[in-house]
Enzyme design. Structure first.
Site, PDB file in Angstrom:
ATOM      1  N   CYS A  85       0.815  -1.208   0.000  1.00  0.00           N
ATOM      2  CA  CYS A  85       0.000   0.000   0.000  1.00  0.00           C
ATOM      3  C   CYS A  85       0.850   1.260   0.000  1.00  0.00           C
ATOM      4  O   CYS A  85       2.039   1.211   0.272  1.00  0.00           O
ATOM      5  CB  CYS A  85      -0.850   0.062   1.267  1.00  0.00           C
ATOM      6  SG  CYS A  85      -1.977  -1.310   1.434  1.00  0.00           S
ATOM      7  N   GLY A  90       0.024   0.334  -4.954  1.00  0.00           N
ATOM      8  CA  GLY A  90      -1.213  -0.434  -4.816  1.00  0.00           C
ATOM      9  C   GLY A  90      -2.252   0.076  -5.775  1.00  0.00           C
ATOM     10  O   GLY A  90      -2.490   1.286  -5.837  1.00  0.00           O
ATOM     11  N   ASN A 131       0.218   0.560   5.637  1.00  0.00           N
ATOM     12  CA  ASN A 131       1.107  -0.103   4.689  1.00  0.00           C
ATOM     13  C   ASN A 131       1.962  -1.079   5.495  1.00  0.00           C
ATOM     14  O   ASN A 131       2.652  -0.669   6.419  1.00  0.00           O
ATOM     15  CB  ASN A 131       1.995   0.944   3.998  1.00  0.00           C
ATOM     16  CG  ASN A 131       3.075   0.324   3.122  1.00  0.00           C
ATOM     17  OD1 ASN A 131       4.095   0.947   2.867  1.00  0.00           O
ATOM     18  ND2 ASN A 131       2.875  -0.882   2.645  1.00  0.00           N
ATOM     19  N   GLY A 132       1.902  -2.349   5.114  1.00  0.00           N
ATOM     20  CA  GLY A 132       2.690  -3.360   5.825  1.00  0.00           C
ATOM     21  C   GLY A 132       1.853  -4.577   6.129  1.00  0.00           C
ATOM     22  O   GLY A 132       0.796  -4.783   5.517  1.00  0.00           O
ATOM     23  N   TYR A 170      13.028  -2.928  -6.505  1.00  0.00           N
ATOM     24  CA  TYR A 170      11.904  -2.992  -7.414  1.00  0.00           C
ATOM     25  C   TYR A 170      10.714  -2.091  -7.062  1.00  0.00           C
ATOM     26  O   TYR A 170      10.120  -1.484  -7.937  1.00  0.00           O
ATOM     27  CB  TYR A 170      11.429  -4.452  -7.473  1.00  0.00           C
ATOM     28  CG  TYR A 170      10.084  -4.663  -8.095  1.00  0.00           C
ATOM     29  CD1 TYR A 170       9.918  -4.554  -9.473  1.00  0.00           C
ATOM     30  CD2 TYR A 170       8.979  -4.955  -7.318  1.00  0.00           C
ATOM     31  CE1 TYR A 170       8.673  -4.744 -10.051  1.00  0.00           C
ATOM     32  CE2 TYR A 170       7.732  -5.143  -7.900  1.00  0.00           C
ATOM     33  CZ  TYR A 170       7.586  -5.037  -9.259  1.00  0.00           C
ATOM     34  OH  TYR A 170       6.370  -5.216  -9.831  1.00  0.00           O
TER      35      TYR A 170
END
Ligand code: SF4
Length: 480
Positions: free
Chosen positions: A17, A44, A118-119, A261
């Site tokens: 996210c 995301g 996020n995570g 990436y």
């Protein structure tokens, strides 16, 4: 990078996210959040949302789709206020549905709380069971809702959302970069290992802004203040901006895939510009895995900086041999096995004039299942290349992620299934295959090993994984 179940079968492990937050009285906070989310779209693409407060009431809007699909002028106009948080999601825990879209909103005795995460928590299941036993009802299936409900319950108990967040942080095991909104404050939180990035910035000297990546702060014209510390909670409200070190941090464990990436190349993570890190990986790869070739070319887009570094170090011409269609949305219909090759062609098309008769060194960032790389090698050969040499800027990718990146189970990872590089080379059909070494990775990125999570390559997870969670992705043997 290629992936295991992506819509087109060749995007990589997906980021969980992107989060954004702003405390900015007098600013057009919903529009700024929209632009911030737009800059974080790569993190995301399943759903997007914004929650805004006018000081008295929180209004939230979230939908499935890309930021540009979810919000239009009318939706943004309906989100008026002085403080806001936003979220763009790819699911890692919980299914892809509107119930799991964020920011999620819960009520407590003092009002409402909205949260964007996020995570991934590795103890989410155990925490959820505890809450359910205490009578809590869940509307969604994500770990983010577990965190939100814990904060709401704790706020009921202690009378303050800020204290509730601080009290919950030690109980959350795993990766979390959070933005939290109340009627009167915006908070940002980073887990004690700092696995996922999180920045704080200032806009027009009076607004405080938070974002997963610095590129989102650049886009809205904010000044970068600093990266948040692992274990830190920052509150922005009418009294100012208050940093608070809630958890001690034994070491950081920034996800190394952010450099390889996932993050945008124009973002800074752990003090390092991602583009420089990727280029450094290419330079190091050329030193350790040289090749006799006529031209070096990237697999677009993420392979670009590493290919530039590789060509520069090797003294070889750099060329573009694969053209990418940039307009493949997340919702693109997934090709079945029969059409998989066509799926790759829809996204990448070879430039025959660049490839015919030449020895090509193709640089990419990783190999996941191997199916996409095989299709790309075949595509280059079919376009007339004399030889195809594959160079990968990361080490063999052997272990799944539990900290918020959607990676395959172990049995799907080609480097875990094959016992030698030669076996992988045969599977992808290349003339030669060269991977980065772990030492090369660290040298190339230029960030200390003690600061990174390298578990995808080493199988050594910096945050302990509960056995039942670990087993769920370990369908091959454990590390020695
Ligand atoms: Fe990143 Fe891999 Fe660590 Fe997950 S396990 S945080 S993808 S390095």
């Amino acid at each position: 990078m290629e992936g295991h179940k992506s819509p087109c079968a060749y995007s990589g492990p997906r980021e969980a996210c992107g989060v954004f937050g702003i405390y900015g009285p007098g600013e057009d906070v919903s529009r700024l959040t929209y632009f911030g989310l737009f800059a974080l779209q790569h993190r995301g693409q399943e759903s997007a949302g914004i929650a805004v407060s006018d000081g008295n009431e929180i209004t939230a809007y979230r939908e499935m789709g890309l930021v540009s699909q979810v919000f239009n002028e009318e939706a943004l106009t309906g989100l008026r206020g002085d403080l806001a948080i936003g979220h763009t999601r790819y699911s890692t825990t919980g299914s892809s549905s509107i119930a799991n879209a964020q920011p999620m909103v819960a009520e407590w005795q003092g009002g409402k709380i909205a949260l964007g995460h996020n995570g991934n928590l590795v103890n989410a299941l155990a925490l959820r069971r505890e809450l359910e036993e205490a009578g809590e009802k869940f509307a969604a299936t994500s770990d983010s809702e577990v965190m939100l409900r814990m904060v709401a319950r704790e706020a009921d108990r202690c009378g303050s959302v800020e204290e509730a967040v601080a009290n919950c942080m030690p109980k959350w095991l795993g990766a979390y970069s959070l933005v939290i909104l109340t009627e009167t404050s915006v908070m940002a939180v980073r887990d004690r290992y700092g696995v996922r990035p999180l920045w704080i910035g200032r806009l027009n000297e009076k607004a405080t802004v938070f974002a997963s990546e610095s590129c989102a702060l650049n886009v809205i014209g904010a000044d970068l203040v600093r990266e948040m510390q692992p274990g830190e909670l920052i509150v922005a409200d009418a009294d100012g901006t208050r940093p608070r070190q809630v958890l001690s941090s034994p070491r950081s464990a920034i996800c190394v895939f952010e450099y390889i990436y996932m993050a945008r190349p124009d973002s800074v993570i752990g003090g390092k510009l991602v583009h420089e890190a990727r280029k450094g990986l290419g330079i190091q790869l050329a030193k350790d895995q040289p090749v006799e070739a006529d031209v070096v070319m990237p697999v677009p887009d993420t392979g670009w900086p590493a290919a530039i570094g590789y060509a520069q170090q090797a003294g070889l011409p750099f060329g573009e041999g694969l053209i990418k269609n940039r307009y493949i949305p997340r919702t693109f219909i997934q090709p079945d096995q029969r059409l998989r090759e066509m799926g790759v062609k829809i996204k990448l098309n070879p430039l025959r004039e660049m490839l015919a008769g030449k020895r090509i060194a193709v640089v990419d960032d990783t190999i996941v299942r191997g199916t996409t790389k095989r299709a790309i090698v075949k595509m280059i050969r079919d376009a007339g290349a004399a030889e195809v040499h594959v160079r990968i800027s990361a080490p063999p990718y052997r272990w799944p992620c539990y900290y918020g990146v959607d990676t395959s189970n172990r049995s799907e990872l080609i480097a875990a299934r094959c016992s030698t590089i030669e076996e992988i080379r045969r599977a992808v059909g290349a003339d030669t295959l060269g991977y980065q070494s772990l030492q090369g990775l660290l040298k190339g990125i230029g960030v200390s090993r003690r600061k990174l999570c390298l578990a995808c390559f080493t199988g050594r997870y910096p945050i302990p994984i509960p056995p039942d969670v670990r087993i769920s992705k370990l369908d091959l043997e454990q590390p020695a």
